[in-house]
Design an enzyme around this catalytic site. Structure first.
Site, mmCIF file in Angstrom:
data_model
loop_
_atom_site.group_PDB
_atom_site.id
_atom_site.type_symbol
_atom_site.label_atom_id
_atom_site.label_comp_id
_atom_site.label_asym_id
_atom_site.label_seq_id
_atom_site.Cartn_x
_atom_site.Cartn_y
_atom_site.Cartn_z
ATOM 1 N N ASP A 104 0.875 -1.169 0.000
ATOM 2 C CA ASP A 104 0.000 0.000 0.000
ATOM 3 C C ASP A 104 0.921 1.229 0.000
ATOM 4 O OD1 ASP A 104 -2.093 1.755 0.086
ATOM 5 O OD2 ASP A 104 -3.082 0.841 1.812
HETATM 6 C C1 BGC Z 1 -4.993 3.340 0.343
HETATM 7 C C2 BGC Z 1 -5.089 2.320 -0.769
HETATM 8 C C3 BGC Z 1 -4.984 3.015 -2.091
HETATM 9 C C4 BGC Z 1 -3.681 3.788 -2.154
HETATM 10 C C5 BGC Z 1 -3.465 4.498 -3.464
HETATM 11 C C6 BGC Z 1 -3.796 4.262 0.193
HETATM 12 O O1 BGC Z 1 -3.895 5.354 1.058
HETATM 13 O O2 BGC Z 1 -4.943 2.679 1.582
HETATM 14 O O3 BGC Z 1 -6.287 1.610 -0.669
HETATM 15 O O4 BGC Z 1 -5.082 2.088 -3.140
HETATM 16 O O5 BGC Z 1 -3.682 4.759 -1.118
HETATM 17 O O6 BGC Z 1 -4.339 5.545 -3.614
#
Ligand code: BGC
Length: 829
Positions: free
Chosen positions: A761
């Protein structure tokens, strides 16, 4: 070795502001998905459907400001969003409370401005700077005002619709307080007035998760209750379809709705509730959601799987037999015995025998949905159930086993109505799969146990008994291979032509991009997408992938400007000068539009219990990915609803792993029908809390981990082979998911046969004790969005020998193989 040609991609989107044909078609799919997921929980005196000629008074925060979805990366930038007010008008309803709604709108605008000021002040107080936007924004969610007082009845109406709306999103959990889980005093006053003034009141819950419904006991004029969740851009139209009876409700709850918050087993300790957001002890073990309420005999207000229809259905002629393919096959007839066309869900539960291992009283083991049935029409449904759906994980033997005993097979249209139709008699203990210990921690002894397990329903003496013997099952013995051995041969051949530096660059994302306030929306090739993988070896023929969020559609910016062949302006999430996104700035240059379809949030999609429909939604998302040049969708989200207050529950499907796994698999199959487009199932795993999400430690037994929190991912991987998996921010028993060899390599790849790419993530490696090299060792192939520090860490650990080059190259080979099959190539030469 591949000689694929990289596609020439130009600016994504279109310069033509008119609505294209595909948008219209996709909106129709979003509307159908929303309508089919809405759950009707109460319909006294047939208050619903409401005749289109009946004047309706509409009140409540979400009437004209319906919440389409959650905030953060799960948000989507659509062309326009249809509110409930608008949807009801479109359907032809006469809304008698226009004045109240107009006044509400003014109050809302002021509240919104005040909230923006509060955020700006909060940012200034934390030292200013765009990097403070996200934390301040997340911890200060906008609370919908209750609106003007309701003092008199709108004369023409006997019926009032009252909408309760809630906003939540990533980075913060919800609160068990007024304005969130509970009504505020003001909201309560408005509801009290509506119930005093109108004979028939219908409540619409427009929230990403459960709220307290005790007001139902207080006001007897509440005759109808619909769970709209957060329905995407077509929500207003979809709700009007249900209110008017154009669509017959067929959604079922994918969570239990307790009488009171305290009834949830972890309510005292969940996230911030006990002041400890560092360590989250999963003391309820396997007893999550209905597994807890049902086993411990705790009554709930609305049970798992429940939902009413405007018609009635009867279930009959159930047969259960063992199939050659190692499955149990169930057939049953469903007849529409009422007087309206509708669809019905058939849910299959197993009652589990207590034995050496304590088990939940019942567990969902299969489900299906009928097609639309006319009055008196009948359909035979067939459901195939693998033996693993009956199995429990025995930590002592490191194996999935079926303990000896009687497993009742129950069918119904909710957990409450399920009746036993057959018994599976397991004649001796059967080992289905021999695994090894993962995420080691002896936590089981701290888990709650059920002393007075609810008795199994009285056994029907005349139901058929089907025996299952160990000799009928081919035991699977998992072969555990090393991370460095798990790579596609052809991709590895290519990786051997790359330098160590190139490998490090590929593995550490695309440094310099996707940081700061534009986190999750910093993609450049496809503006506003979440990011891109490195294009450092483009000359050698390796394309870079554009990655975009999810899960409520494709998350891109609505527009951007191009001048002299360059992008000169892309709106960003927060801008210190102007405040917020989309303040209507106009720039010189050509404006490119990127309107995407905002589909219902995950929970609402799951409430359809319709894998065919979810596939159709996925297929349409894949078409949009292809249209804009996106290769990986950072969705679906499929964490378990462990507690109603998790800030991101709306993105996820259910408290039950089978529902989560099946719906995620259907979504993946749909998306991946579009060649070169793939899903990224997330957040792997145990990401059940948002407060302190980068550091919190989910502490649980291996059994709960495997049966509840990994099981959905396992189903999705085995059934649909998503292109990618995204690890979560949190730790699991002390080790960050991103650095967790046991879940990435042992579980996903060795046990379930996952062939794709695993990525982190965003900015996970900025957490304590989480490193890029740790990711590579774990078999987590790609650090996103990546930073110079990640690159340096790889360099350092390669040189001191803590990271082996073989591990790194295996990771890169898996990335390469997903790149190759992506839509970034035009043809094989
Ligand atoms: C989130 C993810 C997301 C990623 C990219 C993170 O803050 O937890 O679910 O895909 O950002 O935007």
């Amino acid at each position: 070795m591949s000689t694929r040609r990289i596609k020439e991609r130009h600016f994504s989107g279109t310069t033509d502001p008119t609505v294209p044909e595909w948008e219209i078609k996709h909106r129709a799919v979003a509307r159908r998905a929303a309508a089919d997921g809405i759950v009707l929980l109460k319909n006294e005196n047939h208050v619903l459907p409401i005749d289109i000629n009946c004047p309706v008074a509409l009140y409540g925060a979400g009437a004209s400001h319906t919440i389409k979805g959650g905030t953060g990366s799960g948000d989507v930038n659509e062309r326009e969003c249809v509110s409930i007010y608008q949807g009801m008008k479109n359907a032809g309803y006469h809304i008698t409370s226009e004045r109240w709604i107009a006044e509400y709108d003014s109050i809302y605008d002021v509240a919104r401005c005040n909230w923006r000021d509060k955020i700006k002040k909060g940012i200034a107080a934390s030292g200013g700077g765009e990097e403070n936007f996200f934390p301040v924004y997340c911890t200060n969610p906008f609370r919908m005002p209750a609106g003007p007082e309701i003092t008199k009845k709108e004369e023409e109406s006997e019926t009032a619709v009252f909408v309760i709306s809630r906003i939540a999103g990533e980075g913060a959990d919800r609160q068990a307080e007024g304005g969130d889980y509970f009504l505020t005093e003001e909201e309560h006053c408005r509801l009290e007035a509506v119930c005093r003034l109108y004979q028939n009141v219908v409540i619409i819950v427009n929230a990403g998760g459960q709220i307290d419904l005790s007001f139902l006991d207080e006001f007897c004029n509440i005759k109808g209750l619909l769970i709209l969740v957060q329905p995407g851009m077509e929500g207003g139209n979809a709700l009007a379809d249900i209110l008017s009876g154009k669509v017959n409700p067929s959604g079922k709850l994918t969570d239990s709705w307790a009488y009171q918050y305290e009834d949830y087993p972890n309510s005292e300790t969940f996230s911030h509730n006990n002041g400890n957001v560092e360590r989250e002890y999963y003391e309820e073990g396997i007893y999550v959601g209905y597994r807890y309420f049902d086993t411990f005999g705790i009554p709930v207000r609305y049970e798992f799987g429940f939902g009413l229809s405007y018609t009635e259905f009867a279930l009959s002629d159930c047969t259960v037999k063992k199939e050659q393919n190692g499955m149990l096959e169930i057939t049953a007839k469903v007849k529409n015995t009422g007087d309206r066309t509708g669809k019905e869900v058939v849910e299959v539960y197993a009652s589990l025998p207590d034995g050496r291992m304590e088990k939940e009283a019942r567990r969902l083991i299969g489900f299906t949905k009928t097609t639309e049935l006319k009055p008196q029409e009948e359909q035979t449904v067939k459901i195939q159930i693998p033996w693993k759906n009956f199995a429990s994980y025995d930590e002592a033997q490191s194996a999935w086993i079926l303990e000896e005993g009687k497993y009742g097979i129950e069918l119904g249209n909710s957990l409450g109505t399920a009746q036993e139709y057959a018994v599976l008699q397991v004649t001796e203990e059967i080992i289905l799969e021999q695994d090894k210990k993962i995420c080691g921690m002896e936590f089981g002894k701290n888990e709650i146990t059920c002393k007075n397990r609810k008795e199994q329903a009285d056994r029907q003496v005349d139901v058929p008994v089907i025996e299952l013997h160990a000799s009928e099952i081919a035991k699977v013995i998992v072969e555990y291979r090393k991370n460095a051995e798990l790579y596609p041969e052809d991709a590895m051949e290519f990786v051997h032509t790359l330098t160590k530096e190139e490998c490090m660059k590929l593995a550490s994302g695309d440094p310099g991009k996707a940081q700061g306030s534009n986190l999750g929306a910093a993609g450049i090739v496809v503006p506003g997408s979440a990011g891109e993988t490195s294009d450092c070896v483009k000359e050698k023929g390796l394309a870079s992938l554009a990655l975009a969020d999810g899960p409520a559609g494709l998350r891109l910016t609505k527009y951007y400007y191009v001048k002299d062949g360059k992008i000169v302006y892309t709106p960003i999430e927060f801008n210190i000068e102007n405040g917020f996104l989309y303040d209507g700035e106009e720039f010189e240059g050509t404006k490119y539009y990127q309107y995407c379809t905002a589909i219902p949030v995950g929970t609402l999609l799951a409430q359809t219990w319709d894998t065919g429909l979810v596939q159709m939604v996925g297929h349409m998302i894949g078409e949009e990915m292809e249209h804009f040049g996106v290769s990986l969708w950072l969705a679906p989200g499929m964490n378990i609803h462990r507690n109603p207050l998790c800030g991101r529950n709306f993105e996820y499907y259910s408290e039950d792993p089978l529902v989560s796994g099946k719906i995620a698999a259907a979504m993946t199959e749909g998306v991946q029908k579009n060649p070169g487009c793939g899903t990224t199932i997330k957040h792997f795993a145990c990401n059940n809390q948002e407060d302190n999400r980068q550091e919190s430690d989910s502490i649980l037994s291996e059994r709960a981990l495997r049966e509840i929190y990994l099981r959905g991912f396992e189903i999705a991987v085995r059934e649909s082979q998503p292109y990618a998996i995204m690890t979560s921010y949190n730790r699991i028993n002390g080790i960050h998911a991103a650095n967790n060899f046991d879940i990435c390599t042992e579980a996903a790849r060795n046990e379930w046969g996952f062939k794709g790419l695993i990525m982190t993530d965003w900015t996970t490696t900025m957490s304590r004790d989480c490193t890029a090299a740790g990711c590579m060792r774990a078999g987590n192939d790609l650090v996103m969005p990546g930073s110079e520090d990640d690159y340096k860490n790889l360099e350092q650990e390669l040189s001191d020998g803590s990271l082996s080059e073989d591990d790194l190259r295996a990771c890169v080979a898996r990335l390469v193989s997903v790149c190759w099959k992506s839509n970034q190539y035009e043809e094989e030469v």
